[in-house]
Write a protein that holds these residues in place. Sequence first.
Motif, PDB file in Angstrom:
ATOM      1  N   PRO A 593       0.797  -1.228   0.000  1.00 42.70           N
ATOM      2  CA  PRO A 593       0.000   0.000   0.000  1.00 42.70           C
ATOM      3  C   PRO A 593       0.831   1.282   0.000  1.00 42.70           C
ATOM      4  N   VAL A 594       1.993   1.244   0.645  1.00 42.33           N
ATOM      5  CA  VAL A 594       2.820   2.453   0.728  1.00 42.33           C
ATOM      6  C   VAL A 594       3.693   2.609  -0.510  1.00 42.33           C
ATOM      7  N   VAL A 595       4.363   1.518  -0.906  1.00 41.88           N
ATOM      8  CA  VAL A 595       5.294   1.585  -2.037  1.00 41.88           C
ATOM      9  C   VAL A 595       4.570   2.013  -3.303  1.00 41.88           C
ATOM     10  N   GLU A 596       3.404   1.453  -3.556  1.00 41.09           N
ATOM     11  CA  GLU A 596       2.690   1.828  -4.779  1.00 41.09           C
ATOM     12  C   GLU A 596       2.218   3.278  -4.727  1.00 41.09           C
ATOM     13  N   LYS A 597       2.011   3.801  -3.519  1.00 39.42           N
ATOM     14  CA  LYS A 597       1.580   5.195  -3.382  1.00 39.42           C
ATOM     15  C   LYS A 597       2.748   6.145  -3.620  1.00 39.42           C
ATOM     16  N   ILE A 598       3.923   5.761  -3.129  1.00 41.57           N
ATOM     17  CA  ILE A 598       5.106   6.604  -3.305  1.00 41.57           C
ATOM     18  C   ILE A 598       5.542   6.641  -4.758  1.00 41.57           C
ATOM     19  N   PHE A 599       5.531   5.460  -5.406  1.00 41.12           N
ATOM     20  CA  PHE A 599       5.943   5.376  -6.810  1.00 41.12           C
ATOM     21  C   PHE A 599       4.708   5.294  -7.691  1.00 41.12           C
ATOM     22  N   ASN A 600       3.837   6.287  -7.574  1.00 41.35           N
ATOM     23  CA  ASN A 600       2.565   6.221  -8.291  1.00 41.35           C
ATOM     24  C   ASN A 600       2.706   6.424  -9.785  1.00 41.35           C
ATOM     25  N   ASN A 601       3.895   6.843 -10.221  1.00 43.04           N
ATOM     26  CA  ASN A 601       4.094   7.003 -11.657  1.00 43.04           C
ATOM     27  C   ASN A 601       4.601   5.721 -12.314  1.00 43.04           C
ATOM     28  N   GLN A 602       4.805   4.680 -11.529  1.00 35.24           N
ATOM     29  CA  GLN A 602       5.286   3.415 -12.066  1.00 35.24           C
ATOM     30  C   GLN A 602       4.260   2.320 -11.784  1.00 35.24           C
ATOM     31  N   MET A 603       4.244   1.328 -12.637  1.00 37.79           N
ATOM     32  CA  MET A 603       3.337   0.199 -12.441  1.00 37.79           C
ATOM     33  C   MET A 603       3.880  -0.697 -11.335  1.00 37.79           C
ATOM     34  N   PHE A 604       3.096  -0.910 -10.288  1.00 36.83           N
ATOM     35  CA  PHE A 604       3.517  -1.808  -9.219  1.00 36.83           C
ATOM     36  C   PHE A 604       3.204  -3.241  -9.627  1.00 36.83           C
ATOM     37  N   ILE A 605       4.177  -4.127  -9.494  1.00 33.62           N
ATOM     38  CA  ILE A 605       3.988  -5.535  -9.856  1.00 33.62           C
ATOM     39  C   ILE A 605       3.302  -6.248  -8.705  1.00 33.62           C
ATOM     40  N   SER A 606       2.101  -6.724  -8.958  1.00 37.11           N
ATOM     41  CA  SER A 606       1.346  -7.419  -7.918  1.00 37.11           C
ATOM     42  C   SER A 606       1.784  -8.878  -7.835  1.00 37.11           C
ATOM     43  N   ASN A 607       1.520  -9.496  -6.665  1.00 40.36           N
ATOM     44  CA  ASN A 607       1.907 -10.887  -6.451  1.00 40.36           C
ATOM     45  C   ASN A 607       0.865 -11.620  -5.632  1.00 40.36           C
ATOM     46  N   ASP A 608       0.785 -12.909  -5.858  1.00 33.66           N
ATOM     47  CA  ASP A 608      -0.101 -13.778  -5.084  1.00 33.66           C
ATOM     48  C   ASP A 608       0.670 -14.363  -3.909  1.00 33.66           C
ATOM     49  N   VAL A 609      -0.085 -14.785  -2.909  1.00 34.04           N
ATOM     50  CA  VAL A 609       0.511 -15.546  -1.812  1.00 34.04           C
ATOM     51  C   VAL A 609      -0.554 -16.475  -1.244  1.00 34.04           C
ATOM     52  N   TYR A 610      -0.095 -17.673  -0.903  1.00 36.85           N
ATOM     53  CA  TYR A 610      -0.981 -18.623  -0.222  1.00 36.85           C
ATOM     54  C   TYR A 610      -0.168 -19.335   0.855  1.00 36.85           C
ATOM     55  N   ILE A 611      -0.572 -19.175   2.085  1.00 40.27           N
ATOM     56  CA  ILE A 611       0.058 -19.907   3.186  1.00 40.27           C
ATOM     57  C   ILE A 611      -1.033 -20.385   4.139  1.00 40.27           C
ATOM     58  N   ASP A 612      -0.757 -21.525   4.758  1.00 39.62           N
ATOM     59  CA  ASP A 612      -1.695 -22.063   5.732  1.00 39.62           C
ATOM     60  C   ASP A 612      -0.911 -22.763   6.821  1.00 39.62           C
ATOM     61  N   ASN A 613      -1.573 -23.534   7.635  1.00 38.85           N
ATOM     62  CA  ASN A 613      -0.899 -24.236   8.725  1.00 38.85           C
ATOM     63  C   ASN A 613      -0.643 -25.703   8.413  1.00 38.85           C
ATOM     64  N   ASP A 614      -0.700 -26.039   7.129  1.00 39.11           N
ATOM     65  CA  ASP A 614      -0.539 -27.443   6.767  1.00 39.11           C
ATOM     66  C   ASP A 614       0.530 -27.597   5.684  1.00 39.11           C
ATOM     67  N   CYS A 615       0.122 -27.800   4.468  1.00 41.75           N
ATOM     68  CA  CYS A 615       1.073 -28.107   3.391  1.00 41.75           C
ATOM     69  C   CYS A 615       1.784 -26.864   2.844  1.00 41.75           C
ATOM     70  N   HIS A 616       1.281 -25.689   3.135  1.00 40.46           N
ATOM     71  CA  HIS A 616       1.892 -24.445   2.652  1.00 40.46           C
ATOM     72  C   HIS A 616       2.217 -23.540   3.833  1.00 40.46           C
ATOM     73  N   GLN A 617       2.825 -24.134   4.828  1.00 37.83           N
ATOM     74  CA  GLN A 617       3.044 -23.390   6.070  1.00 37.83           C
ATOM     75  C   GLN A 617       4.211 -22.413   5.979  1.00 37.83           C
ATOM     76  N   ILE A 618       5.326 -22.829   5.390  1.00 36.10           N
ATOM     77  CA  ILE A 618       6.538 -22.019   5.350  1.00 36.10           C
ATOM     78  C   ILE A 618       6.955 -21.793   3.905  1.00 36.10           C
ATOM     79  N   SER A 619       6.988 -20.545   3.501  1.00 33.57           N
ATOM     80  CA  SER A 619       7.436 -20.192   2.155  1.00 33.57           C
ATOM     81  C   SER A 619       8.871 -19.687   2.240  1.00 33.57           C
ATOM     82  N   ILE A 620       9.803 -20.436   1.652  1.00 30.67           N
ATOM     83  CA  ILE A 620      11.203 -20.002   1.594  1.00 30.67           C
ATOM     84  C   ILE A 620      11.398 -19.232   0.300  1.00 30.67           C
ATOM     85  N   ILE A 621      11.787 -17.961   0.435  1.00 30.82           N
ATOM     86  CA  ILE A 621      11.849 -17.058  -0.716  1.00 30.82           C
ATOM     87  C   ILE A 621      13.300 -16.688  -0.987  1.00 30.82           C
TER      88      ILE A 621
END
Length: 887
Positions: A593-621
Amino acid sequence: MKKLTPMMEQYFQIKEQYQDALLLFRLGDFYELFFQDAEIASRELEITLTGRDCGFEDRAPMCGVPHHSAEGYIDRLIAKGYKVAICEQVEEASKAVGIVKRDVVRIITPGTLIDTQLLDEKKNNYLMSVYGHKNGLGISYVDISTGELFTTNIINNDWIKDLKDEITKIQPKEVIYYIEDDVTFNDTFLQLCNQFNVVINQQEEWSFEHEYASNILKEHFNVIGLDGLGFEVKDNGIISTGALINYLKETQKRFLGHINKINIYHISETMVLDYSTRANLELTETLRGKTKKGSLLWVLDKTSTAMGGRMLRKSLEAPLLNIEKINERFEAVTILKEDIFLRKELKEHLKNIYDLERLAAKVSYGSANPRDLVALKSSLQRVPLIKELIKDRNILLESIYKRIDPLSDIEELINRGIVDDPPITLKDGGIIKAGYNQEVDKYHKASKEGKEWIAKLEEKEKTKTGIKSLKVGFNKVFGYFIEVTKSYLKQVPENYQRKQTLANCERYITPELKEIESKILGAEEKVVVIEYNLYIELRDIISKEIARIQATASAIAEIDMITSLSEVAAENNYVRPQISKEKIIDIKDGRHPVVEKIFNNQMFISNDVYIDNDCHQISIITGPNMAGKSTFMRQVALIVLMAQVGSYIPATEATIGIVDRIFTRVGASDDLSQGQSTFMVEMSEMANILNCATEKSLLILDEIGRGTSTFDGLSIAWSVIEYISSKIRAKTLFSTHYHELTELKGIIKGVKNYRISVKEDGEDIIFLRKVIEGSGDKSYGIQVARLAGLPQEVINRAKDLLLRLEEKDIARVEGIDIKRAQEEVAVSKEEVNESADSMQLDFNSLYSNNIIEELNNIKLLETTPIEALNILADLQKRVNQLLQGGK
């Protein structure tokens, strides 16, 4: 020492009672300070230090500030952490027998400011009280400028952690405290307050006694028992709140009727955010500049009133956990988001409403001037219009509707009694509106007629004397006079009595002018006194209705906050998330919310995320520096927090399971004041997370273990992931440059790999900012270093070293001769092989523990023999540990 002057005797008698404060001693039109107080004030305020003959052989050090402009000087002293005692004349000089009586009328401290000019209008100014006992803590805090009072009772073994979290949330300007028989806790508490730059005032034990505190509360709230206030019998909050009210009585020296309600809360009722999380997520201020711009509050705050701004800040500091309350707020935000005309009409009315909470406090405090009451009146004129606009909308808006009191009786009283454009001060009159009081009208008429007589007298005297320049004037020293320029002095009549001689003229008085003057000034003096008394009477009437004003102020603040959230949602294309009981976070096309507001003249690249307490508990990035790992993880945390505040979020859709806490471990910093290195700070924060997180928590972990050697850091990071997976089960985003950790996928349950994609273009790299499934195999550190501006010579040398390191180990790069090393340490390859055979390793049993893979990667004959032996010895030790552990 000679005999003290009467004035200095009086000074010392008063100063003896206020030794911990700077005493501003009123003498005429100045506040004077003496001795050490003067030396401190002279230094801190950069004003001249003089002296005064007070009966000492040496002149007493002295400095002073003008009474009419003292607020600015007092503010500077308070900002530096000083107490200031204001000593005024408490009797009229004309009625004094001997020296005029003086006394301290108020003690100003950082936590007791009430002057709105000295306060941040959209931030509360809290005074906190802490009582520590073997069975827990009592924490209370009050904003004297608004009358809001809160208290909680903490009973557990980890006081320091909870207290630190509360201080971080509340951000008090001053703390009073008493801790029973615990030196260690006292020391830790003081260090904690110093860390947050809080002024500390330890109190006497008697003010924190249960019976005394209870009696203080009963007296202040005019009750016979405390159960009606919501306290339990052995509540530590009774003691901390009673001590707090007592401190206010001692410093403010008046009844504070606007503090009329205690808000008792439990820390488990809202999301807990510790210091590191608040700082790293930059909720209300940025990490570097400590400014609002660039924070989440900066994005969300479109409030029109100071009250709404403060409520929004408090909501960000303590997001909701109750799904029903969150959805009620969402419904209200949705209505205003979709109805642009309703939203704009509300904002039009809201922007004309002054700070009702602080105006009410000033009325109760007795410091509200006539212009404050006019501001209150003009605000109340908008209240019925706002109330009507939100009628019959949804559950939350309907509850706000019911809480809004139009207060038409108070608005009508002020409108009838106070002129529309009154003076600030009371001493000059001109406050009471015509028609409010017959006696005031009579004197106003007399004064007006007298001035008409003056005008007629001037014309009559001009005609009679033939002096064209003659005029009738007035000043406060000489009263009314007839002024004649020196060129016409020969024409002055004999009945003119000389009153004053000036360079170019003479001033005279006549019996007729004296008579008119007496009538005018007599009327004006009398009407000033009458108007003052009428104003005080009117203000006292309003002070009895403070609770009504405060209830309406709170309702207006809430509708202002909801309007702000709806406007932000509409302007930034935010969506309403689904709040779920399931333990998942599923965000589609999320944005920061902040980064896209500061750089409002550039297209912000959106991303998905899915995490839970079972098979997708820890996302190593994984991914290179500057690619956006930290931004991505922070945006997930901010989106979750916004959702639980009841705000729409920057995404196309999302399902958010309730999170009880958000933890962050981001960036590298040290704490030199506590003697802690960067790595120690990192490990301390990590320890807090692992000890406090639950399966409902969200963990944001960035570069764990980078503050130490590679193998140490990798081991710690690996172990942390294992612990989170097996013991805590918290939803976790874990960014790292340790590519080895990506091999945990399939080994540790719930681990998934993601990477920030980049595009290579020759020696350049383009950050695509897109998070995709998979693991990174390069860090692109040299390319980032080049972008940062390192000298080309350094870049070229780094490339060369990297190429050689990737081909051979470091010892071979440095040209170490293995044969020569063998001879020096007298170790043969045969001894190495014998040592390996003696271990009798069962490779099949070790395969599941990944040691076989590690053994396959070890090329013993490419190392020096002594290094080979050390490697084998280390493996032997690890194998034994595994076998003993029954793995």
